[in-house]
Design a protein around this motif. Structure first.
Motif, PDB file in Angstrom:
ATOM      1  N   UNK A   9     -96.691  38.800 -21.951  1.00 59.90           N
ATOM      2  CA  UNK A   9     -96.311  37.719 -22.586  1.00 59.90           C
ATOM      3  C   UNK A   9     -96.009  38.817 -23.895  1.00 59.90           C
ATOM      4  N   UNK A  10     -96.654  39.589 -24.345  1.00 58.14           N
ATOM      5  CA  UNK A  10     -96.457  40.338 -25.569  1.00 58.14           C
ATOM      6  C   UNK A  10     -94.836  40.976 -25.749  1.00 58.14           C
ATOM      7  N   UNK A  11     -94.023  41.613 -24.728  1.00 58.27           N
ATOM      8  CA  UNK A  11     -92.675  41.801 -24.628  1.00 58.27           C
ATOM      9  C   UNK A  11     -92.413  40.377 -25.376  1.00 58.27           C
ATOM     10  N   UNK A  12     -92.121  39.523 -24.348  1.00 61.66           N
ATOM     11  CA  UNK A  12     -91.982  38.172 -24.343  1.00 61.66           C
ATOM     12  C   UNK A  12     -91.810  37.684 -25.878  1.00 61.66           C
ATOM     13  N   UNK A  13     -92.495  37.698 -26.337  1.00 59.83           N
ATOM     14  CA  UNK A  13     -93.068  37.246 -27.628  1.00 59.83           C
ATOM     15  C   UNK A  13     -92.549  38.422 -28.743  1.00 59.83           C
ATOM     16  N   UNK A  14     -92.035  39.375 -28.421  1.00 67.79           N
ATOM     17  CA  UNK A  14     -91.168  40.676 -29.659  1.00 67.79           C
ATOM     18  C   UNK A  14     -92.672  40.662 -30.472  1.00 67.79           C
ATOM     19  N   UNK A  15     -93.882  41.250 -29.420  1.00 66.28           N
ATOM     20  CA  UNK A  15     -95.259  41.323 -30.338  1.00 66.28           C
ATOM     21  C   UNK A  15     -94.830  42.655 -31.047  1.00 66.28           C
ATOM     22  N   UNK A  16     -94.864  43.262 -31.572  1.00 65.52           N
ATOM     23  CA  UNK A  16     -94.470  44.931 -32.818  1.00 65.52           C
ATOM     24  C   UNK A  16     -95.007  45.531 -31.990  1.00 65.52           C
ATOM     25  N   UNK A  17     -96.635  45.257 -31.862  1.00 68.53           N
ATOM     26  CA  UNK A  17     -98.015  46.127 -31.174  1.00 68.53           C
ATOM     27  C   UNK A  17     -97.602  46.242 -29.826  1.00 68.53           C
ATOM     28  N   UNK A  18     -97.211  45.848 -28.841  1.00 73.29           N
ATOM     29  CA  UNK A  18     -97.159  45.850 -27.706  1.00 73.29           C
ATOM     30  C   UNK A  18     -95.658  46.911 -27.304  1.00 73.29           C
ATOM     31  N   UNK A  19     -94.861  46.050 -28.005  1.00 74.73           N
ATOM     32  CA  UNK A  19     -93.319  46.895 -28.408  1.00 74.73           C
ATOM     33  C   UNK A  19     -93.066  48.797 -28.449  1.00 74.73           C
ATOM     34  N   UNK A  41     -97.432  35.484 -13.585  1.00 74.45           N
ATOM     35  CA  UNK A  41     -98.022  34.791 -14.547  1.00 74.45           C
ATOM     36  C   UNK A  41     -97.818  34.775 -15.756  1.00 74.45           C
ATOM     37  N   UNK A  42     -96.852  35.308 -16.196  1.00 75.06           N
ATOM     38  CA  UNK A  42     -96.463  35.652 -18.020  1.00 75.06           C
ATOM     39  C   UNK A  42     -94.602  34.784 -17.090  1.00 75.06           C
ATOM     40  N   UNK A  43     -94.567  34.753 -16.542  1.00 77.52           N
ATOM     41  CA  UNK A  43     -93.264  34.028 -16.402  1.00 77.52           C
ATOM     42  C   UNK A  43     -92.960  32.689 -16.114  1.00 77.52           C
ATOM     43  N   UNK A  44     -92.258  31.795 -16.950  1.00 79.46           N
ATOM     44  CA  UNK A  44     -92.166  29.952 -17.141  1.00 79.46           C
ATOM     45  C   UNK A  44     -90.518  30.027 -17.290  1.00 79.46           C
ATOM     46  N   UNK A  45     -90.402  30.402 -17.837  1.00 81.38           N
ATOM     47  CA  UNK A  45     -88.640  30.200 -17.833  1.00 81.38           C
ATOM     48  C   UNK A  45     -87.174  30.911 -18.032  1.00 81.38           C
ATOM     49  N   UNK A  46     -87.035  31.387 -16.918  1.00 77.87           N
ATOM     50  CA  UNK A  46     -85.865  32.146 -17.872  1.00 77.87           C
ATOM     51  C   UNK A  46     -84.962  32.750 -18.372  1.00 77.87           C
ATOM     52  N   UNK A  47     -84.765  31.021 -18.348  1.00 80.07           N
ATOM     53  CA  UNK A  47     -83.080  30.660 -19.648  1.00 80.07           C
ATOM     54  C   UNK A  47     -83.848  31.001 -21.435  1.00 80.07           C
ATOM     55  N   UNK A  48     -85.208  30.667 -21.201  1.00 83.98           N
ATOM     56  CA  UNK A  48     -85.566  31.643 -23.030  1.00 83.98           C
ATOM     57  C   UNK A  48     -86.726  32.266 -22.499  1.00 83.98           C
ATOM     58  N   UNK A  49     -86.899  33.843 -22.119  1.00 84.34           N
ATOM     59  CA  UNK A  49     -87.757  34.538 -21.915  1.00 84.34           C
ATOM     60  C   UNK A  49     -86.458  35.659 -21.994  1.00 84.34           C
ATOM     61  N   UNK A  51     -86.282  38.240 -23.555  1.00 88.99           N
ATOM     62  CA  UNK A  51     -86.460  39.578 -23.996  1.00 88.99           C
ATOM     63  C   UNK A  51     -87.243  40.128 -22.963  1.00 88.99           C
ATOM     64  N   UNK A  52     -88.751  39.457 -22.055  1.00 91.56           N
ATOM     65  CA  UNK A  52     -89.124  39.834 -21.195  1.00 91.56           C
ATOM     66  C   UNK A  52     -88.231  39.891 -19.467  1.00 91.56           C
ATOM     67  N   UNK A  53     -87.011  38.829 -19.594  1.00 95.24           N
ATOM     68  CA  UNK A  53     -86.099  39.184 -18.252  1.00 95.24           C
ATOM     69  C   UNK A  53     -85.133  40.560 -18.293  1.00 95.24           C
ATOM     70  N   UNK A  54     -85.167  41.014 -19.837  1.00 91.28           N
ATOM     71  CA  UNK A  54     -84.203  42.179 -20.092  1.00 91.28           C
ATOM     72  C   UNK A  54     -85.254  43.185 -19.796  1.00 91.28           C
ATOM     73  N   UNK A  55     -86.478  43.209 -20.322  1.00 89.81           N
ATOM     74  CA  UNK A  55     -88.244  44.190 -20.170  1.00 89.81           C
ATOM     75  C   UNK A  55     -87.911  44.733 -19.070  1.00 89.81           C
ATOM     76  N   UNK A  56     -88.039  43.463 -17.817  1.00 91.86           N
ATOM     77  CA  UNK A  56     -88.038  43.430 -16.800  1.00 91.86           C
ATOM     78  C   UNK A  56     -87.208  44.721 -15.712  1.00 91.86           C
ATOM     79  N   UNK A  57     -85.901  44.678 -16.324  1.00 87.89           N
ATOM     80  CA  UNK A  57     -84.673  45.935 -16.115  1.00 87.89           C
ATOM     81  C   UNK A  57     -85.297  47.060 -15.937  1.00 87.89           C
TER      82      UNK A  57
END
Length: 123
Positions: A9-19, A41-49, A51-57
Motif C-alpha cells: 500500500x505504501x508503494x501504491x501511495x508513493x510513500x517516501x519511507x517505503x520507497x 489485501x492491497x489490490x483494489x483497482x489496477x487502472x488506478x494502482x 505504482x503498485x502494478x509497476x512494482x509487482x513486476x
C-alpha cells in the motif's frame, strides 16, 4: 525483503519511507518477495494502482499452496495467532531478512515463534 500489505500500500501511495527502505534493500542486493494473498489485501483497482502494478513486476509473488497453508496454520498455533496472511508472510522470511509491514506487533510475534533472526520494520 519480505513485503506485507502495508508495504505494498505504501508503494501504491508513493510513500517516501517505503520507497527509501526498498531502495536501500535493493542497493544491498536484497530481493523483494511477498505472498499472493498479500497482493489480494492491497489490490483494489489496477487502472488506478499504477505504482503498485509497476512494482509487482519486480517482486517475486509466491503462491500459497497446500504446504504453505499447513505451515501457516501450524505457526499460528505455536504463536497463538489468527491471521493466515501474516503467518504466510512470516514463513517467507529467511535469516537476516527484513519484513516491511504496517502491523509489526503481530508479525513480530509470529517471527519470534520461528527459529530465525528476522527484522520486522514498521512502514
Amino acid at each position: 525483503m519480505v513485503l506485507d500489505a502495508g508495504a505494498l500500500i505504501g508503494v501504491d501511495r508513493s510513500d517516501r519511507r517505503v520507497a527509501g527502505l526498498i531502495a536501500l534493500g535493493r542497493r544491498a542486493g536484497a530481493d523483494l518477495v511477498t505472498m499472493a494473498p498479500v497482493v489480494a489485501q492491497a489490490w483494489r483497482d489496477g487502472a488506478r494502482q499504477v505504482h503498485l502494478a509497476r512494482a509487482l513486476a519486480m517482486i517475486d509473488v509466491v503462491p500459497m499452496d497446500l504446504d504453505v497453508a499447513r505451515s501457516a496454520g501450524e505457526l499460528l498455533k505455536v504463536a497463538c495467532g489468527s491471521d493466515v496472511v501474516d503467518a504466510s508472510v512470516a514463513l517467507l522470511a529467511r535469516p537476516g531478512d527484513q519484513i516491511l509491514t504496517s502491523d509489526p506487533g503481530d508479525l513480530d510475534t509470529l517471527v519470534k515463534a520461528r527459529p530465525v533472526t528476522v527484522a520486522v520494520v514498521r512502514v
